[in-house]
Each structure stands twice: as structure tokens, then as C-alpha cells.
Design a protein around this motif. Structure first.
Motif, short mmCIF file in Angstrom:
data_model
loop_
_atom_site.label_atom_id
_atom_site.label_comp_id
_atom_site.label_asym_id
_atom_site.label_seq_id
_atom_site.Cartn_x
_atom_site.Cartn_y
_atom_site.Cartn_z
N TRP A 31 -1.29 -1.36 -4.39
CA TRP A 31 -2.38 -0.38 -4.46
C TRP A 31 -1.77 0.98 -4.15
O TRP A 31 -1.11 1.16 -3.12
N LEU A 75 -4.64 4.21 7.38
CA LEU A 75 -4.32 2.82 7.09
C LEU A 75 -3.42 2.24 8.18
O LEU A 75 -3.59 1.09 8.61
N LEU A 112 0.86 -1.18 0.00
CA LEU A 112 0.00 0.00 0.00
C LEU A 112 0.90 1.23 0.00
O LEU A 112 1.76 1.38 0.87
N ALA A 120 -7.92 -3.81 -1.13
CA ALA A 120 -6.73 -4.64 -0.96
C ALA A 120 -7.08 -5.95 -0.27
O ALA A 120 -6.43 -6.98 -0.49
N MET A 162 -9.43 1.77 0.21
CA MET A 162 -8.19 1.11 -0.17
C MET A 162 -8.00 -0.18 0.65
O MET A 162 -7.62 -1.22 0.10
N VAL A 206 2.10 0.54 5.39
CA VAL A 206 1.88 1.49 4.31
C VAL A 206 3.10 2.37 4.15
O VAL A 206 3.79 2.69 5.13
N THR A 253 1.07 5.64 -0.78
CA THR A 253 0.37 6.90 -1.06
C THR A 253 1.37 7.93 -1.59
O THR A 253 2.54 7.92 -1.23
#
Length: 316
Positions: free
Chosen positions: A134, A48, A4, A270, A266, A55, A6
């Protein structure tokens, strides 16, 4: 679980000023002032991490005031892969009216990002976006960057097999949606105003919102989520449509609620959840964040209770 990641290219230190009531053109006495490191991708990553998922957060920070971001990401256990460049990250002002619960945002200009800085940030993003990752591309773009920046990044990510969740507005969103199928995101999350801006028309009814969302899905975007504020959210996938509404809660701050919804989306995608559970998780994340002052979730048990309390309605 898949990685994950961002990306936040225009982060901000959010300074929230609490007022008894906001009356334009008058002098106010603040009841409280609080600051926290933010920006859409940063907020998503923090939520998250609160949920217990590993993440990585990437993007560009001004080195002169990067400490709040460094401290926040370390505290949350988020892998910090931000590029630091000379200058200061912008500060955004948020005026919270205690009488109405509304927040008025004043977003200041961001850093001037040179091409080499964007190239370094792109390289860091691609380095951490393994084939089944993702990736959330979120927020506004610094003024110096071209409006097709997200479209270009999405194309590179898709070529690597990553799935892109885009949370943007205005020309950057329009450019990403107008790109060819090799650059379009896997999921988008406009709010009603952003969807109206893209559609070029008012969307005053649920039917009108859904029709515009269908237009987006028909572009080849598998997941379209439209956040509707206090009215919940519409989730449209290839499997059908779900309308979800949060239970009544005491609101501490609306700042970052949309980012929490993206984090819940998300996490659900996932995790391979079905459309109903995806809607429940995303709306529960947003509702849970509303009970918190910063970009955080309440304890996991509280979010799970909210998931059970979210009302969902399948739409034919």
C-alpha cells in the motif's frame, strides 16, 4: 501485513506560531513557537508508526536541513529511505489563532528537483513497493516537476501490483484522475474544497458532495473519502457509503489532521476492515491527532476509545 510506504516529494519544516487572535494588518506577539518536520507523507508515516505498524518513508529532502527529519523518523521507528539533495527543505508557517482555533497556512516554495533526483526517488519508491504494498502519494509537487508526476508514478506502482492511496490537490490530482485506468489510484481523499475544484462546481450540501464522490468512484476508483472538517467524513466504496462523525474533543492543533485520516484509512485498508470499521478508524486517527500538537497519535488505547465513540451512519 502488506508493506506500507509513503512518498513525500515536497516536505516541509512546519513552524507553528501561536497567537491570541489573528488580526490581519496588525502587529502580533506570539505566545509560543514550535517547529516539527512534516509534509503529508511524513505525517502519514509517523501516525502509522504510532499505531504500531512498520512503515517506510521515501521522498526528497534538502541535505542542508535534513536533521529534523532524520531525528523524527528515527524516533518514530520509520524506515528512512529519503533521498538527500543539495539545498534546504522549505519551511511552512502556520498561524494558530487561539481565539477561534483556526490555523492560517503560509506555504513557501519547495526545492528545485532535477530529473535525476526524481529518477532516484522513483527508484527508491519502486524498490520498496513490493507487489502487495500500500503506497501513499501525498502532498504538493515541487514547482519543477510536471503535473502528471503522480499519474506516472501510480501507473508504475499499479503495474507492480501495489495499491495507491492519493492525497493531492489541484492540477496533480486532476492529472491523476484523468489518466487511464492503468494509472488511477485505488483510493483518494480530497477535502470538500479540493473536490469542488475537481468537479468545477460548488458542493454546498451533503447530497452534492456525495454526487461528486460517486463521480470519482465511477471513474474506477474503489475507495473515495471526502474529509469535511468538523462535520466528519464521507466514505464511499463499492460496498456502499458511510458518513462518520468524531466525538467532541479538546483541539490542540488542526495541523496534520487530514494526514492522520489518511493514515487511519491506510491502516484499515491494509487490515481488511469493513466499511464501517474503516470509517471509524480513519476518523478516530484524525480526532486523536487533533489532541496532539505535532504529527502524532495519542496512546493506542485513546484511539481505540475514539473509534468506539465515532458515530457512523450508513447511506443507502
Amino acid at each position: 501485513m502488506s508493506p506500507l510506504v509513503t512518498l513525500t516529494l515536497n516536505p516541509a519544516i512546519d513552524q507553528t506560531v501561536v497567537l491570541d487572535a489573528l488580526v490581519p494588518g496588525t502587529v502580533h506577539r506570539a505566545r509560543a513557537v514550535r517547529s516539527h518536520a512534516g509534509g503529508k507523507g511524513v505525517n502519514v508515516a509517523c501516525c502509522l508508526a504510532d499505531w504500531g505498524l512498520p512503515v517506510t518513508a521515501t521522498g526528497i529532502l534538502g541535505a542542508d536541513n535534513a536533521a529534523p527529519f532524520t531525528e523524527l523518523l528515527a524516533e518514530k521507528g520509520v524506515a528512512d529511505r529519503f533521498l538527500r539533495v543539495p539545498g534546504e527543505t522549505r519551511t511552512n508557517l502556520k498561524l494558530l489563532d487561539r481565539r477561534t482555533g483556526d490555523t492560517t497556512d503560509i506555504n513557501l516554495p519547495g526545492l528545485t528537483v532535477a530529473a535525476d533526483a526524481l529518477g532516484a526517488a522513483r527508484a527508491a519508491l519502486l524498490d520498496h513497493a513490493a507487489g502487495d504494498a500500500w503506497v501513499v502519494l501525498a502532498g504538493s509537487l515541487p514547482g519543477a516537476l510536471p503535473v502528471d508526476t503522480y499519474a506516472e508514478l501510480a501507473a508504475r506502482l499499479k503495474a507492480r501490483g501495489a495499491r495507491v492511496v492519493l492525497d493531492a490537490s489541484g492540477p496533480p490530482l486532476a492529472a491523476a484522475l484523468a489518466a487511464g485506468p492503468d494509472a488511477r489510484p485505488y483510493a483518494v481523499k480530497p477535502n470538500r474544497h479540493e473536490l469542488e475544484e475537481w468537479a468545477g462546481r460548488a458542493l454546498p450540501t451533503d447530497a452534492a458532495v456525495r454526487a461528486a464522490a460517486v463521480q470519482l468512484r465511477d471513474l474506477g476508483i474503489p475507495v473515495v473519502v471526502v474529509s469535511l472538517g468538523a462535520e466528519g467524513a464521507l466514505f464511499l466504496t463499492v460496498a456502499g457509503a458511510v458518513r462518520a462523525r468524531a466525538p467532541g474533543i479538546d483541539v490542540a492543533s488542526t495541523v496534520g489532521a487530514g494526514d492522520a485520516l489518511v493514515a487511519g484509512l491506510m491502516a484499515a485498508l491494509a487490515g481488511g476492515l469493513d466499511p464501517d470499521r474503516t470509517a471509524r478508524m480513519a476518523v478516530a486517527f484524525a480526532a486523536g491527532k487533533l489532541t496532539q500538537a505535532g504529527a502524532s497519535l495519542p496512546p493506542r488505547a485513546d484511539v481505540e476509545a475514539l473509534m468506539r465513540a465515532v458515530r457512523t451512519e450508513p447511506l443507502g
